[in-house]
Design an enzyme around this catalytic site. Sequence first.
Site, PDB file in Angstrom:
ATOM      1  N   ASP A 195      -3.898   2.339  -2.289  1.00 40.11           N
ATOM      2  CA  ASP A 195      -3.222   3.510  -2.836  1.00 40.11           C
ATOM      3  C   ASP A 195      -4.221   4.590  -2.838  1.00 40.11           C
ATOM      4  O   ASP A 195      -5.319   4.878  -3.411  1.00 40.11           O
ATOM      5  CB  ASP A 195      -2.905   3.495  -4.291  1.00 40.11           C
ATOM      6  CG  ASP A 195      -1.776   2.118  -4.441  1.00 40.11           C
ATOM      7  OD1 ASP A 195      -1.483   1.694  -3.535  1.00 40.11           O
ATOM      8  OD2 ASP A 195      -1.774   1.689  -5.687  1.00 40.11           O
ATOM      9  N   SER A 247       1.051  -1.025  -0.186  1.00 39.07           N
ATOM     10  CA  SER A 247       0.061   0.087   0.040  1.00 39.07           C
ATOM     11  C   SER A 247       0.759   1.129   0.200  1.00 39.07           C
ATOM     12  O   SER A 247       2.110   1.269   0.145  1.00 39.07           O
ATOM     13  CB  SER A 247      -0.910   0.123   1.033  1.00 39.07           C
ATOM     14  OG  SER A 247      -2.097  -0.896   1.026  1.00 39.07           O
ATOM     15  N   SER A 283      -2.504  -3.490  -3.168  1.00 41.09           N
ATOM     16  CA  SER A 283      -1.992  -2.316  -2.689  1.00 41.09           C
ATOM     17  C   SER A 283      -3.033  -1.100  -2.596  1.00 41.09           C
ATOM     18  O   SER A 283      -3.780  -0.856  -3.583  1.00 41.09           O
ATOM     19  CB  SER A 283      -0.956  -1.725  -3.628  1.00 41.09           C
ATOM     20  OG  SER A 283      -0.077  -0.541  -3.118  1.00 41.09           O
TER      21      SER A 283
END
Length: 384
Positions: free
Chosen positions: A293, A253, A291
Amino acid sequence: MPAPASSTVDGRPRARGLGIPFAGRPGPVNAITDVTGVEVGYTTLVHGEGPLRSGEGPVRSGVTAILPRGRSKPAQPCAAGWFALNGNGEMTGTSWIEEVGALTTPVLITNTHAVGPCHQGAIDWMVGRGPARGWLMPVVAETFDGYLNDINGGHVRAEHAVSALESAAGGPIAEGSVGGGTGMNCYGFKGGSGTASRLVRHGADEYAVGAFVQANFGARRHLTVAGRPVGLRIAAENPMEDRGWLAPPGAGSVIVVVATDAPLLPGQCKALARRVPLGLGRTGTIGSHFSGDLFLAFSTANEGALTSEFDSDRTYETLRFVPWGGINPFYEAVIQCVEEAVLNALVVNETMVGRDGHRSPALPHDELLRCLREGNVELGEPTS
């Protein structure tokens, strides 16, 4: 004394200190704290080694606190907007920001399973300082540090969030394995906390744009520096991929907080947040499905506006803002800041060993510079 734009306070080189070229003009300390009023504080937790003993460690974690108007004005609204490139993550308080276009609390960044204690810590701290109203919507964001840290052990507590808030200050700030970034990895190297800033001329005025990144994303093969794909060319161990791990390469992340003292509308702040992926993309990321984001942008201008009070006697409030036709230089500054902040998080770091002997190697400076020279990148003179 080292130059803060290119070196840490203890003299270690930041990314531009290695001679890596960057566009744009940084602020005096090349950090989010170049933005008027912004303060940053950390609580860093590092103790224990050896095999994982859940609830006992080893611990490689912490909390980062970003205060838009400093500790003296924690509840004064700032125009704000947020954006998610990929939603496999958490940033609390964003529904209220979306509703009113204002950020009214500090921002905390920590690990994935410590959002709750940090949320409580933010409330404890603000209530203790006597906010103007009785309800709070803290902004707490996270990235996953379970490769190095006993993430299920409950080691980050509310008092650690309070400590980070209490330690917040302006000027040069630490980078690398500090605060919420302590246990993070980036492009298969030791990642964590990074920051950078740019100065932007607008008419007769000059404003700062700053970015703070908690970098915990990216597969090694995608790492790009100064436009050159160096990830596959750096001869360095890659334990997270070589030995296999819970998550595929690129998972993790990234949280980015963008600040400016330019007067902007909430919608313009959201537009700045939407430009963050363009800066991340310069470092090579593809925005992995695994991830989270998440990006937040705010403006410290227009103090006293965008209030939301029960018994306000105000008939109107006024916002002064940069015309939309003049916004492009601020977009460019965001992109430049984010790219450099990620590379600072990588460059200003050391190898870390965490739970079960899991190893996150530091980005090797010599190997990086060799790859850039082979790619015909014109490097500046290294500074210290």
